[in-house]
Design a protein around this motif. Structure first.
Motif: not given
Length: 362
Positions: A114, A179, A203-204, A250-252, A283-284, A288
């Motif tokens: 990142t 990414r 990622t979102d 993702g982020h959500a 990951h998401a 994590k």
């Protein structure tokens, strides 16, 4: 009495000042991809093995083989001895579960960051920031060849397109990360690769980028690149029909649940893309927390056994021991130095259970 400055002298001094400034980069020569392949060749027998492994992976992704594709292994490779011990265990496990699971070992030698951090075995094999990439390339290829000799198919993420030519002849499957799925350069590269490739959702958590990537990679391209000798070249590709979606959350939050999978399948079908889906259990999707990966896999199996044939693959981050560690000081054997992993005991138990459950699938 003041003396006016000579404009020519002032300009000359300014030019000398610019020349004297250190540049912001310098280069170190590396072997070309063809040179490394000649030094460390893939034997004819192993080349046939890789082709057969790619064929088997395609058959699962295309729905012709009812087994579940499982890409499993360390988040990244950094310790040859630990990697080989893990691989020997995985090869033995493959003999036990191979009727229902096709195990493909993660051999990730590049890591996206990142911001900053250790970027993988290719770039810093000594783990100390010395950046001996020539040694990293050589050591990575040697290690991959040793893994192939154990009979395991290999998987890796393609991060730097110029690095791909050093290893792509060894891979059964490859990933384009969240990414880089939006990168035109990576889409063009994938269009010329000979193996199946998974594009991760953004990622979102959005699906559009990965769908666009698959559609782009399926087409022929002409793009700037390099040949095997490292010379600038116009590259002509024919398109890669063997791409698929990787759901990584993702982020959500996660996107492996039945509703999210149904949404992904519907979007793929709407765009005319074959509904071939892999779920990244890490990951998401695991928040994590690597110890939650068995929970994610169990949900995928529930859906698969309930009739969702679009779920054809999973990815698991696994090492000899649970967790992760930071670089610096004495490193613990068999523990990841990047993302946290599920240890071998949990991995073996999870995959044996998955094979048992898959045997109930008619």
């Amino acid at each position: 009495m003041s003396v006016a400055a000579n404009p020519r002298s002032t300009a000359k001094a300014a030019d000398l000042h610019l020349v004297a400034q250190p540049g912001r980069r310098h280069t170190s020569p590396l072997p070309s991809a063809s040179q490394l392949r000649e030094e460390l060749p893939l034997s004819a027998a192993l080349a046939r093995q890789v082709q057969q492994q790619r064929h088997s992976i395609r058959a699962i992704l295309d729905g012709h083989d009812p087994r579940l594709l499982v890409v499993v292994g360390p988040c990244s490779l950094h310790d040859d001895a630990a990697v080989l011990e893990y691989a020997e265990r995985l090869a033995a496990l493959s003999q036990r579960v191979g009727d229902r699971l096709l195990l493909v070992m993660r051999a990730y030698v590049e890591k996206p960051r990142t911001t900053v951090g250790w970027k993988g075995l290719v770039y810093d094999p000594a783990l100390d920031g010395s950046g001996d990439m020539a040694e990293g390339l050589r050591r990575s290829r040697i290690l991959m060849l040793r893994l192939l000799e154990l009979g395991l198919p290999l998987a890796s993420e393609i991060l730097q397109p110029l690095v791909a030519g050093y290893f792509d002849d060894l891979l059964g499957w490859a990933a384009i990360g969240a990414r880089t799925s939006e990168s035109q350069v990576h889409r063009e590269l994938v269009s010329g690769l000979e193996m199946p490739v998974g594009f991760k959702n953004g990622t979102d958590g959005s699906l559009g980028i990965a769908c666009d990537a698959m559609r782009s990679a399926a087409h022929a391209h002409q793009h700037f690149g390099v040949d095997g000798h490292g010379r600038p070249a116009l590259v002509h590709t024919h398109g890669n029909p063997d791409t698929h979606l990787v759901l990584r959350g993702g982020h959500a939050g996660p996107n492996y649940d039945a509703a999210s999978v149904a949404t992904a399948r519907a979007e793929l079908e709407r765009q005319g893309i074959a509904p071939r889906i892999m779920v990244d259990c890490s990951h998401a999707n695991s928040g994590k927390n690597p110890l939650r990966q068995p929970e994610v896999l169990s949900s995928v199996l529930d859906q698969r056994l309930a009739g969702d044939g679009a779920l054809r693959a999973v990815m698991i981050e696994s090492h000899l021991f649970d967790g992760a560690q930071s670089l610096g000081g004495e490193l613990r054997y068999g523990v990841s130095i990047t993302d946290g992993c599920l240890g071998w005991a949990g991995t073996e138990r999870m995959l044996v259970d998955a094979a048992i459950r898959m045997r109930h699938l008619v």
